[in-house]
Design an enzyme around this catalytic site. Structure first.
Site, PDB file in Angstrom:
ATOM      1  N   SER A 117      40.865 -59.713  64.176  1.00 22.09           N
ATOM      2  CA  SER A 117      40.225 -58.635  63.959  1.00 22.09           C
ATOM      3  C   SER A 117      41.738 -57.488  62.505  1.00 22.09           C
ATOM      4  CB  SER A 117      40.607 -57.906  64.725  1.00 22.09           C
ATOM      5  OG  SER A 117      40.130 -56.589  64.519  1.00 22.09           O
ATOM      6  N   TYR A 141      43.616 -52.038  71.445  1.00 17.43           N
ATOM      7  CA  TYR A 141      42.599 -53.637  70.786  1.00 17.43           C
ATOM      8  C   TYR A 141      43.182 -54.160  69.650  1.00 17.43           C
ATOM      9  CZ  TYR A 141      39.252 -56.182  68.111  1.00 17.43           C
ATOM     10  OH  TYR A 141      38.769 -56.862  67.626  1.00 17.43           O
ATOM     11  N   LYS A 145      45.522 -57.563  70.120  1.00 14.83           N
ATOM     12  CA  LYS A 145      44.845 -58.911  69.048  1.00 14.83           C
ATOM     13  C   LYS A 145      45.752 -59.320  68.289  1.00 14.83           C
ATOM     14  CE  LYS A 145      40.366 -59.233  69.708  1.00 14.83           C
ATOM     15  NZ  LYS A 145      39.655 -60.539  69.926  1.00 14.83           N
TER      16      LYS A 145
END
Length: 321
Positions: A117, A141, A145
């Site tokens: 991402s 998040y 990643k």
């Protein structure tokens, strides 16, 4: 010979599955349906319902289907919510990726494409994000990643694992009338739901340092994203050199107002978006270069903004027909 797609019943994963099938690469889907939909899996594609945290199940699936590689799309993808659910985010995205890698070792599978991402960059203060832009994730998040990329790197050093990570930004549109974005947090589905319910879509802030005052972001079509995953899988499988990570970026970006104008133009619903307050932490502009991906993965922006809106709108409206 097959490729296992974790999260293959989700919006992006289902498009990857279709692109693999079109290239005669025999996809197999593993998905726990926490955010995916069994109806998104094409007829004839093997589907195993289960969690990537179940290492034994992942190994069994790899063995039973003779998988030569994994395209790892499964994960908890809600950056904003991850701030309230860090433990869940790390369990799904970090422990989940470790579980997949452990299952691959046990099954003798040594090739993986990782769905990463742009969140690994946080809010970079640069005109154009490149793969070398410093990593400063601003949410659990994004952190999860980046840790996933580290796991692949370290496993690649320790073993014969061949890997690459694809970092992308705002994925939109549809490449199949039966598959659409069902996220409750992304711009396109939020606007579509508002229009279908007769509400006025909202812009969060119009006083940013951009040409029209609204945020500028990379918006990339999901079908192009899917093709890049297949190109990466083929390159790895053929033993060709790859970068550790690629940005799947547009190079110029679109503003939220440009998206809203396209929404009104394409849907035929005439509206003037409401202007709300800025969201904390939203940067003026985040746009990435896709030069490395264009060089190695045949990456290109094949869809106009109107195409992005049209395909997404048609797929979403078709779901209510």
């Amino acid at each position: 010979m097959s490729w296992l797609v974790t999260g293959g019943a989700g919006y992006i994963g289902a498009h990857v599955v279709r692109a693999l099938a079109a290239a005669d690469l025999s996809p197999v889907v593993l998905d726990d349906l926490s955010s995916g939909h069994a109806s998104f899996v094409p007829e004839g594609v093997p589907f195993v319902e289960g969690s990537i945290l179940d290492t034994a199940l992942v190994e069994q699936t790899l063995r039973e289907h003779g998988a030569v590689g994994v395209i790892h799309v499964a994960g908890y993808k809600y950056a904003g919510v991850s701030v309230q659910r860090p433990l869940h985010t790390y369990a799904q995205n970090v422990e989940g990726t470790r579980s997949v890698l452990e299952a691959m070792v046990a099954a003798g599978v040594a090739t993986i494409v990782f769905s990463s991402s742009a969140a690994v960059y946080g809010t970079p203060d640069v005109a154009l994000v490149t793969e070398g832009t410093p990593k400063a994730p601003a949410s659990p998040y994004g952190e999860s990643k980046l840790i996933g990329e580290w796991l692949l790197r370290d496993q690649g050093i320790a073993t014969s694992l061949r890997h690459t990570s694809l970092r992308y930004f705002n994925v939109v549109g549809s490449g199949d009338p039966g598959v659409f974005d069902t996220s409750p947090h992304n711009l396109f589905p939020l606007v579509f739901e508002a229009l279908l319910e007769g509400r006025t879509p909202r812009i969060n802030g119009d006083d940013y340092d951009t040409p029209d005052g609204t945020n500028v972001r990379d918006y990339v079509h999901v079908a192009d994203i899917a093709l890049a995953h297949v190109a990466a899988a083929l390159r790895l499988d053929n033993g060709q050199p790859v970068e550790a990570a690629y940005n799947l970026g547009s190079g110029d970006g679109l503003s939220v107002r440009q998206i809203m104008d396209a929404m009104a133009r394409v849907t035929g619903v005439d509206f003037t978006p409401e202007i709300a307050a800025r969201r904390p932490g939203d940067p003026d502009r985040i746009v990435a270069s896709g030069e490395l991906a264009a060089r190695d993965l045949d990456w290109a922006m094949r869809w106009s903004v109107d195409d992005m809106v049209r395909t997404g709108w048609e797929a979403r409206r078709g779901a209510t027909a």
